[in-house]
Write a protein that holds these residues in place. Structure first.
Motif, PDB file in Angstrom:
ATOM      1  N   ILE A   1       0.843  -1.204   0.000  1.00  0.00           N
ATOM      2  CA  ILE A   1       0.000   0.000   0.000  1.00  0.00           C
ATOM      3  C   ILE A   1       0.873   1.246   0.000  1.00  0.00           C
ATOM      4  CG2 ILE A   1      -1.581   1.356   1.437  1.00  0.00           C
ATOM      5  CD1 ILE A   1      -2.760  -1.452   2.298  1.00  0.00           C
ATOM      6  N   ASN A   2       1.904   1.238   0.828  1.00  0.00           N
ATOM      7  CA  ASN A   2       2.888   2.314   0.878  1.00  0.00           C
ATOM      8  C   ASN A   2       2.266   3.703   0.984  1.00  0.00           C
ATOM      9  OD1 ASN A   2       5.537   3.177   1.024  1.00  0.00           O
ATOM     10  ND2 ASN A   2       5.677   3.523  -1.175  1.00  0.00           N
ATOM     11  N   GLY A   3       1.191   3.819   1.760  1.00  0.00           N
ATOM     12  CA  GLY A   3       0.589   5.116   2.022  1.00  0.00           C
ATOM     13  C   GLY A   3      -0.453   5.568   1.027  1.00  0.00           C
ATOM     14  N   ARG A   4      -0.667   4.821  -0.033  1.00  0.00           N
ATOM     15  CA  ARG A   4      -1.645   5.222  -1.049  1.00  0.00           C
ATOM     16  C   ARG A   4      -3.054   4.890  -0.572  1.00  0.00           C
ATOM     17  NH1 ARG A   4       2.343   2.490  -4.332  1.00  0.00           N
ATOM     18  NH2 ARG A   4       0.901   0.757  -4.195  1.00  0.00           N
ATOM     19  N   ARG A   5      -3.849   5.919  -0.424  1.00  0.00           N
ATOM     20  CA  ARG A   5      -5.189   5.757   0.125  1.00  0.00           C
ATOM     21  C   ARG A   5      -6.048   4.822  -0.719  1.00  0.00           C
ATOM     22  NH1 ARG A   5      -9.232   9.437   3.276  1.00  0.00           N
ATOM     23  NH2 ARG A   5     -11.145   8.338   2.766  1.00  0.00           N
ATOM     24  N   ASP A   6      -5.995   4.937  -2.036  1.00  0.00           N
ATOM     25  CA  ASP A   6      -6.827   4.087  -2.878  1.00  0.00           C
ATOM     26  C   ASP A   6      -6.464   2.617  -2.705  1.00  0.00           C
ATOM     27  OD1 ASP A   6      -4.355   4.654  -4.154  1.00  0.00           O
ATOM     28  OD2 ASP A   6      -5.191   4.180  -6.116  1.00  0.00           O
ATOM     29  N   GLN A   7      -5.179   2.334  -2.543  1.00  0.00           N
ATOM     30  CA  GLN A   7      -4.738   0.958  -2.310  1.00  0.00           C
ATOM     31  C   GLN A   7      -5.232   0.457  -0.951  1.00  0.00           C
ATOM     32  OE1 GLN A   7      -2.753  -1.078  -4.382  1.00  0.00           O
ATOM     33  NE2 GLN A   7      -3.180   0.475  -5.920  1.00  0.00           N
TER      34      GLN A   7
END
Length: 65
Positions: A32-38
């Motif tokens: 995910i690394n901080g990506r909200r959509d993920q």
């Protein structure tokens, strides 16, 4: 809290995400690394929530930080 700030400090916030959504694995959080959509997609996948419910929970959670 601003999502850009969460994304920029993802290593710190990933522990808090795991506390809230314990079904997410360390591998999930790394991907995910901080990506909200993920993050939204993984929460939907693991918990079977509707997209609107996930968005509301994330808004509530990030607002409480």
């Amino acid at each position: 809290m601003n999502w850009d700030r969460i994304e920029g400090n993802w290593k710190q916030f990933s522990g808090k995400v795991k506390e809230k959504w314990g079904k997410l694995t360390d591998d999930d959080l790394a991907a995910i690394n901080g990506r909200r959509d993920q993050l939204e997609g993984k929460i939907q996948e693991r918990y079977g929530y509707a997209r609107d419910q996930v968005k509301k929970e994330l808004d509530d959670w990030s607002g409480s930080l």
